[in-house]
Design an enzyme around this catalytic site. Structure first.
Site, PDB file in Angstrom:
ATOM      1  N   CYS A 108     -26.584  25.793  31.032  1.00  0.00           N
ATOM      2  CA  CYS A 108     -25.794  25.017  31.995  1.00  0.00           C
ATOM      3  C   CYS A 108     -24.684  24.295  31.242  1.00  0.00           C
ATOM      4  O   CYS A 108     -24.934  23.719  30.188  1.00  0.00           O
ATOM      5  CB  CYS A 108     -26.705  24.015  32.693  1.00  0.00           C
ATOM      6  SG  CYS A 108     -25.855  23.005  33.911  1.00  0.00           S
ATOM      7  N   HIS A 150     -28.938  28.596  40.820  1.00  0.00           N
ATOM      8  CA  HIS A 150     -28.610  27.543  39.842  1.00  0.00           C
ATOM      9  C   HIS A 150     -27.545  26.587  40.417  1.00  0.00           C
ATOM     10  O   HIS A 150     -27.692  25.363  40.332  1.00  0.00           O
ATOM     11  CB  HIS A 150     -28.128  28.223  38.551  1.00  0.00           C
ATOM     12  CG  HIS A 150     -27.761  27.290  37.447  1.00  0.00           C
ATOM     13  ND1 HIS A 150     -28.451  27.233  36.257  1.00  0.00           N
ATOM     14  CD2 HIS A 150     -26.756  26.382  37.334  1.00  0.00           C
ATOM     15  CE1 HIS A 150     -27.896  26.319  35.474  1.00  0.00           C
ATOM     16  NE2 HIS A 150     -26.863  25.795  36.106  1.00  0.00           N
ATOM     17  N   GLU A 151     -26.493  27.164  41.014  1.00  0.00           N
ATOM     18  CA  GLU A 151     -25.399  26.327  41.549  1.00  0.00           C
ATOM     19  C   GLU A 151     -25.830  25.581  42.807  1.00  0.00           C
ATOM     20  O   GLU A 151     -25.441  24.428  43.020  1.00  0.00           O
ATOM     21  CB  GLU A 151     -24.156  27.181  41.831  1.00  0.00           C
ATOM     22  CG  GLU A 151     -23.600  27.930  40.625  1.00  0.00           C
ATOM     23  CD  GLU A 151     -23.431  27.077  39.388  1.00  0.00           C
ATOM     24  OE1 GLU A 151     -23.076  25.883  39.517  1.00  0.00           O
ATOM     25  OE2 GLU A 151     -23.675  27.584  38.271  1.00  0.00           O
ATOM     26  N   HIS A 154     -27.579  22.579  41.770  1.00  0.00           N
ATOM     27  CA  HIS A 154     -26.645  21.508  41.385  1.00  0.00           C
ATOM     28  C   HIS A 154     -26.223  20.688  42.607  1.00  0.00           C
ATOM     29  O   HIS A 154     -26.170  19.457  42.554  1.00  0.00           O
ATOM     30  CB  HIS A 154     -25.375  22.099  40.750  1.00  0.00           C
ATOM     31  CG  HIS A 154     -25.479  22.305  39.269  1.00  0.00           C
ATOM     32  ND1 HIS A 154     -25.789  21.293  38.394  1.00  0.00           N
ATOM     33  CD2 HIS A 154     -25.271  23.411  38.505  1.00  0.00           C
ATOM     34  CE1 HIS A 154     -25.788  21.770  37.149  1.00  0.00           C
ATOM     35  NE2 HIS A 154     -25.490  23.050  37.184  1.00  0.00           N
TER      36      HIS A 154
HETATM   37 NI    NI Z   1     -25.360  24.405  35.603  1.00  0.00          NI
END
Ligand code: NI
Length: 175
Positions: A108, A150-151, A154
């Site tokens: 990341c 993953h995004e 976030h």
């Molecule tokens: Ni990330």
């Protein structure tokens, strides 16, 4: 998205510890998405992702708590030779198609220098608005599905470390 990004500023990517990474992102109206400010932000996120050599970037990683992310990867790279076309997603929603899981390495931009193994769904359905505000729904599988999860995390205030089942796989790469 404009391919003419000359003169667009590279933003600073914030690191874990900054509260913006732990706050859920705010959804945008189509009107806000179309505004010059948000279109500019998308361009800045694109050049920042390229500069930092990321595969994806969420708006809160450049300090903006908005429900926006980008993904993109050139073809013939070692991680995913098919590449990922540069794609902007606003107000993403993820629906898992089945229970098939896959474990692979993740890093990341907000946790520089580290890699760890994360279990993710192999396949998902992504809905949202594209950079022009047009609604879409599309199925993704494998590496792009991993990037999306993953995004999406976030934008919900999570990072991949929260998803790791075995912290013993955490590795410092120094890059
Ligand atoms: Ni990330």
């Amino acid at each position: 998205m404009s391919s003419r990004l000359v003169g667009v500023a590279v933003r600073k990517v914030v690191c874990l510890g900054d509260p913006v990474l732990r706050a859920p992102a705010r959804r945008l109206s189509p009107k806000e998405l179309a505004s010059p400010e948000v279109q500019r932000l998308l361009e800045e996120m694109a050049v920042t992702m390229q500069e930092y050599e990321g595969v994806g970037i969420a708006a809160n990683q450049v300090g903006e708590g908005l429900s926006l992310f980008l993904m993109g990867l050139p073809e013939k790279n070692s991680r995913h030779p098919a590449g990922i076309p540069l794609t902007a997603v606003c107000n993403p929603e993820v629906r898992f198609v089945d229970d098939e899981m896959e474990t692979d390495w993740e890093g990341c931009l907000s946790v520089p220098g580290w890699r760890g193994q994360v279990e993710r769904h192999k396949k998902l359905e992504l809905s949202g608005l594209d950079h022009k505000g047009k609604p879409f729904t599309r199925v993704f599988e494998g590496f792009p599905a991993r990037v999306i999860q993953h995004e999406w995390d976030h934008l919900n205030g999570k990072v991949y470390l929260d998803r790791m089942k075995d912290l013993l796989t955490l590795c410092y790469t120094g890059r």
